[in-house]
Design an enzyme around this catalytic site. Structure first.
Site, PDB file in Angstrom:
ATOM      1  N   CYS A  22      -6.386   6.987   0.161  1.00  0.00           N
ATOM      2  CA  CYS A  22      -6.168   6.755  -1.271  1.00  0.00           C
ATOM      3  C   CYS A  22      -7.416   7.169  -2.047  1.00  0.00           C
ATOM      4  O   CYS A  22      -7.333   7.813  -3.099  1.00  0.00           O
ATOM      5  CB  CYS A  22      -5.852   5.284  -1.531  1.00  0.00           C
ATOM      6  SG  CYS A  22      -4.349   4.675  -0.733  1.00  0.00           S
ATOM      7  N   CYS A  77      -8.248   1.847   1.288  1.00  0.00           N
ATOM      8  CA  CYS A  77      -7.723   2.945   2.104  1.00  0.00           C
ATOM      9  C   CYS A  77      -8.497   4.237   1.822  1.00  0.00           C
ATOM     10  O   CYS A  77      -8.535   4.707   0.678  1.00  0.00           O
ATOM     11  CB  CYS A  77      -6.239   3.145   1.800  1.00  0.00           C
ATOM     12  SG  CYS A  77      -5.549   4.648   2.514  1.00  0.00           S
TER      13      CYS A  77
END
EC number: 1.8.4.9
Length: 454
Positions: A377, A374
């Protein structure tokens, strides 16, 4: 909303693609068209060369008829050679955006157009100008763009002496969508349906009048969906003028350019830009689905922020997404781990279950639910590690729990996972975890959250 779309379209005259420069008519005979025939591989196209004599549209034509499709001149099909665009992409891997733009315009003449979104992809128009060749520009007016974006359209037309081709959604489809689901249904059931009506279908109509198009995609825009885009490719999703799979070529001159370099170019060349950029906006789309990015956030997190990273394509570049929902969870195993620090505890599912059971903990716990693939993230990794260092030995354990793959359903049911990343605080004397509600993921914001609730 349907009336807004209709009224906006009447304010803009003409629907045939605009050309740059007053000498376009004299150059028309020198521009060659490319005709598609049978092929055995999507990366190859068979073409023939023929002088193009294009007659301009009469101004008396109905704008409704001309806005419904982009008409390119017909050419005769002749036997030709096969061109491998995968090989061409490799040859152009180290080429500059200017070289790539020049190659694209030279190859496709007036059967290629630049897709302009009203953001930093204005760089494409400047590169096209620098080639000295005629070029065409089109844009999708969804009816829900920011006022600043419309002002940029006007400034660009005046700066380059062109008329941008605006494509509009079908008024009947927009009316049906709004009447059935309201003006903001995308907040509840995802943006794909609205984007399909307002963006994808108008784009499909536009591309049916072309043999190639030019986009401003960059690999660094979204590691989740755009990390492997080539310089040039046969479009895997849309069809071109000749129809059928493989009938459209897609050029991405900025694929290997970083966002900072694009902005250096824009400033150096004194190119008009969207005023929203000065307000913190990076990736710009429709007004309800776009917002400024915050410290520690990736640029695409300003789009459809209520959805997972893998959903942050509107459908215009759907070919970038190589795996569907279920398949995406099988990919992360090969991705490099993140949040690696001696001060960040890696929790197993059992460890998280123990935290959930405890009502009186010796220490508070801050846990990030993440997926290493991600981009959002990844963007907060440095801030989270710095926070862990500051909290070390101060009564708060900082941890991470990988919540994709097989753990995703568990995280949704037990840990309030909505999208990645999700941050939870397990206070010292509270039975339930508290979900961090903000998109601010910088160290100071996270520290304030911890200190107020620990």
């Amino acid at each position: 909303m349907a009336l807004a779309v209709t009224s906006s379209s009447t304010a803009i005259s003409g629907s045939s693609f605009s050309r740059s420069g007053a000498s376009s008519e004299s150059k028309a005979l020198q521009i060659c068209s490319i005709r598609l025939s049978d092929r055995t591989h999507l990366s190859q196209r068979r073409y023939s060369m023929k002088p193009l004599n294009a007659e301009s549209h009469s101004r008396s034509e109905s704008w409704v008829t001309r806005a419904s499709t982009l008409i390119a001149p017909e050419v005769e099909e002749k036997g030709g050679e096969v061109e491998d665009f995968e090989q061409l992409a490799k040859k152009l891997e180290d080429a500059s955006p200017l070289e790539i733009m020049d190659k694209a315009l030279e190859r496709f003449g007036d059967q290629i157009a630049i897709a302009f979104s009203g953001a930093e992809d204005v760089a494409l128009i400047e590169y096209a100008r620098l080639t000295g060749k005629p070029f065409r520009v089109f844009s999708l007016d969804t009816g829900r763009l920011n006022p600043e974006t419309y002002r940029l359209f006007d400034a660009v037309e005046k700066q380059y002496g062109i008329r941008i081709e605006y494509m509009f959604p079908d008024a009947v489809e927009v009316q049906a969508l709004v009447r059935n689901k309201g003006l903001f249904s995308f907040y509840e059931d995802g943006h794909q349906e609205c984007c399909r009506v307002r963006k994808v279908r108008p784009l499909r109509r536009a591309l049916k009048g072309l043999k190639a198009w030019i986009t401003g995609q960059r690999k660094d825009q979204s590691p989740g969906t755009r990390s492997e885009i080539p310089i040039v490719q046969v479009d895997p999703v849309f069809e071109g003028l000749d129809g059928g799979v493989g009938s459209l070529v897609k050029w991405n001159p900025l694929a290997n350019v970083e966002g900072a370099d694009v902005w250096n170019f824009l400033r150096t060349m004194d190119v008009p830009v969207n005023a929203l950029h000065a307000q913190g906006y990076v990736s710009i789309g429709c007004e309800p689905c776009t917002r400024p990015v915050l410290p520690g956030q990736h640029e695409r997190e300003g789009r459809w922020w209520w959805e997972d990273a893998k959903a942050k394509e509107c459908g215009l570049h759907k070919g970038n997404i190589k795996e569907e929902d279920g398949a995406a969870d099988s990919k992360p195993a090969a991705v490099q781990e993140i949040f690696e620090s001696n001060n960040v505890v890696a929790l197993s599912k059992g460890g998280v279950e123990n935290l959930l059971k405890l009502e009186n903990r010796k220490e508070a716990w801050l846990v990030v639910l993440y997926a290493p693939w991600c981009p959002f993230c990844q963007a907060m990794e440095a801030s989270y590690i710095e926070l862990a260092e500051k909290l070390a030995g101060k009564g708060v354990k900082v941890a991470k729990f990988r919540a994709d793959g097989e753990q995703k359903e568990f995280a949704k049911q037990e840990l309030q996972l909505g999208s990645f990343p999700t941050i939870l605080l397990f206070p010292k004397r509270a039975p339930r975890a508290i979900k961090y509600p903000s998109e601010h993921r910088d160290v100071d914001s996270l520290m304030s959250f911890v200190n107020l609730l620990r």
